[in-house]
Scaffold this active site. Structure first.
Site, PDB file in Angstrom:
ATOM      1  N   GLY A  10      34.863  31.541  44.419  1.00 37.80           N
ATOM      2  CA  GLY A  10      33.571  31.426  45.094  1.00 37.80           C
ATOM      3  C   GLY A  10      33.501  32.328  46.302  1.00 37.80           C
ATOM      4  O   GLY A  10      34.284  33.267  46.450  1.00 37.80           O
ATOM      5  N   ASN A  11      32.551  32.061  47.185  1.00 41.28           N
ATOM      6  CA  ASN A  11      32.418  32.832  48.414  1.00 41.28           C
ATOM      7  C   ASN A  11      31.855  31.949  49.512  1.00 41.28           C
ATOM      8  O   ASN A  11      31.594  30.759  49.298  1.00 41.28           O
ATOM      9  CB  ASN A  11      31.555  34.079  48.190  1.00 41.28           C
ATOM     10  CG  ASN A  11      30.181  33.743  47.660  1.00 41.28           C
ATOM     11  OD1 ASN A  11      29.393  33.072  48.326  1.00 41.28           O
ATOM     12  ND2 ASN A  11      29.889  34.206  46.441  1.00 41.28           N
ATOM     13  N   TYR A  12      31.638  32.521  50.698  1.00 39.98           N
ATOM     14  CA  TYR A  12      31.275  31.732  51.873  1.00 39.98           C
ATOM     15  C   TYR A  12      29.777  31.516  52.048  1.00 39.98           C
ATOM     16  O   TYR A  12      29.341  30.982  53.068  1.00 39.98           O
ATOM     17  CB  TYR A  12      31.809  32.416  53.135  1.00 39.98           C
ATOM     18  CG  TYR A  12      33.314  32.490  53.213  1.00 39.98           C
ATOM     19  CD1 TYR A  12      34.085  31.339  53.344  1.00 39.98           C
ATOM     20  CD2 TYR A  12      33.978  33.710  53.162  1.00 39.98           C
ATOM     21  CE1 TYR A  12      35.467  31.405  53.424  1.00 39.98           C
ATOM     22  CE2 TYR A  12      35.358  33.794  53.242  1.00 39.98           C
ATOM     23  CZ  TYR A  12      36.098  32.632  53.374  1.00 39.98           C
ATOM     24  OH  TYR A  12      37.461  32.692  53.457  1.00 39.98           O
ATOM     25  N   SER A  13      28.964  31.917  51.103  1.00 40.94           N
ATOM     26  CA  SER A  13      27.519  31.802  51.276  1.00 40.94           C
ATOM     27  C   SER A  13      27.092  30.342  51.478  1.00 40.94           C
ATOM     28  O   SER A  13      27.506  29.456  50.742  1.00 40.94           O
ATOM     29  CB  SER A  13      26.787  32.376  50.060  1.00 40.94           C
ATOM     30  OG  SER A  13      25.402  32.174  50.171  1.00 40.94           O
ATOM     31  N   ALA A  20      24.507  34.964  46.535  1.00 45.20           N
ATOM     32  CA  ALA A  20      25.767  35.722  46.510  1.00 45.20           C
ATOM     33  C   ALA A  20      26.485  35.369  45.214  1.00 45.20           C
ATOM     34  O   ALA A  20      27.325  34.471  45.173  1.00 45.20           O
ATOM     35  CB  ALA A  20      26.619  35.379  47.726  1.00 45.20           C
TER      36      ALA A  20
END
Length: 403
Positions: free
Chosen positions: A209-212, A277
């Site tokens: 995943g990512n930090y969005s 994102a």
């Protein structure tokens, strides 16, 4: 623009409660109908008789107004109002609003409110600066509420004047500006917005995943809805709620789910803003059970995910507007310009991780908008204000398409 507007004014137990009289007078002069809802502690600072004399309406404080069973419906108030203003708003009420602690009539009215909510904090500066207060303010902003503070419009920066309730004439001006702000500009338009991250499963408990946080996408959804659009928000795994029925929310988790939702929705829309994102890669295989730590290393084979922007770019008709986002770490403008052309976008919003305090997990952003006409650069602003800038650009493109 305030003529005929129905305003619920919430008053809490602050020494600044006397300013509510001037606020009521200012709203009524503009043609508003004002209904006061006051907390029990608010009545310690200003009497309901005074407020009722100004509004020509009984002041609401308790759930039950008489011993005969007559009760005040917070749901009806939420449907009746064109806007709710909480002024002054104490630190205690901020916390209750942020966390849904519905222990008085004002909070239950707020939780039932279908109209935009404006909040004017009033407290000691040390209380205002406390991390818990700042967290509550940030949470309320993320819900789509507008915080009115001295110094810099809806979302002030710095500490000058902070904690002090904004002056009543300025609050009236803010409300008037809001209702003058092209609220029917996108009336009848259908707009799709993607927001947040995607999670690509490795096994039942792990993912890529990512930090969005989804804050930018939700701010865009609220701004489009405020201007009259019918919005479909395709949201990855985010915790931010939407505060209006004008936004249809579709929750997804993976890129595949977001892709299917987007290609199914876009043909019925006038425009799309691709703010999510989305993961570029996913694990080639997903383990059915939790992967155990058995060796010193673990090799994951990754496969590319769907390129949602490129797919929609091939689907786009001459009557549709497609907006993309680019988050870059180097050679920002060159990479964004390449993406703009390759994916058949009308314009692209560029973010750079080199701008500290913007992008992931923050309440502010600093953008550039690139199109065939060139590059427009903007100052660092709150994400709500950035959303307004982006939707201004979107509305201009949609008008050109209709010409």
């Amino acid at each position: 623009m305030l003529q005929g507007k129905k305003i619920v004014l919430g008053i809490t137990g602050s020494i600044a409660a006397y300013k509510a009289c001037y606020l009521i007078r200012g709203l009524i002069k503009k043609g508003c109908e004002v209904q006061v809802v006051i907390t029990p502690s608010g009545k310690e600072f200003i009497t309901p008789i005074t407020l009722s004399a100004l509004t020509q309406k009984p002041v609401i404080s308790e759930f039950f107004s008489q011993r005969d069973g007559t009760w005040n419906s917070h749901v009806s108030l939420g449907l009746w109002a064109d806007a709710m203003i909480v002024a002054p708003c104490t630190a205690s009420t901020l916390g209750k609003m942020a966390h849904g602690i519905a222990d008085n009539m004002l909070i239950t009215t707020y939780l039932s409110m279908k109209a935009p909510v404006f909040i004017a904090p009033a407290m000691d500066l040390d209380m205002y600066r406390h991390p818990s207060t700042q967290e509550n303010i940030a949470r309320l902003r993320s819900y789509g509420n507008m915080i009115i503070e001295p110094g810099n419009g809806f979302l002030a920066s710095g500490l000058e004047g902070k904690g002090r309730m904004e002056e009543p004439d300025r609050i009236v001006a803010y409300i008037e500006d809001y209702f003058q702000g092209n609220t029917s500009q996108l009336q009848g338009k259908r707009i799709m917005i993607t927001a947040g991250p995607t999670y690509e499963k490795i096994d039942p408990v792990r993912f890529i995943g990512n930090y969005s946080s989804g804050k930018m996408g939700v701010a865009l959804a609220h701004e489009c809805a405020r201007r009259g659009a019918e919005v479909t928000l395709i949201a990855g795994p985010i915790s931010i709620p939407v505060s209006t029925q004008a936004i249809k929310r579709v929750d997804v988790e993976s890129c595949e789910e977001m892709y299917q939702a987007a290609i199914g929705t876009f043909p019925h829309c006038d425009a799309a803003i691709l703010c999510a994102a989305v993961a570029d890669f996913r694990p080639e295989t997903v383990a059915k059970a939790k992967i155990k730590r058995e060796k010193d290393d673990l090799i994951l084979r990754l496969s590319p995910t769907h390129d949602i922007a490129a797919t929609l770019g091939t689907m786009k008709t001459d009557r549709q507007v497609l907006v993309g986002f680019a988050l870059e770490t180097d050679h920002e403008e060159a990479h964004a310009t390449d993406k703009l052309k390759r994916k058949n976008l009308d314009f692209i919003v560029l973010n750079s991780l080199r701008n500290e305090g913007t992008c992931f997990q923050t309440n502010e952003n600093q953008i550039s908008i690139l199109s065939s006409d060139g590059c427009k650069e903007y100052e660092k602003k709150s994400k709500k204000e950035v959303a307004s800038d982006i939707v201004d650009e979107l509305a201009a493109y949609m008008n050109d398409n209709q010409a």
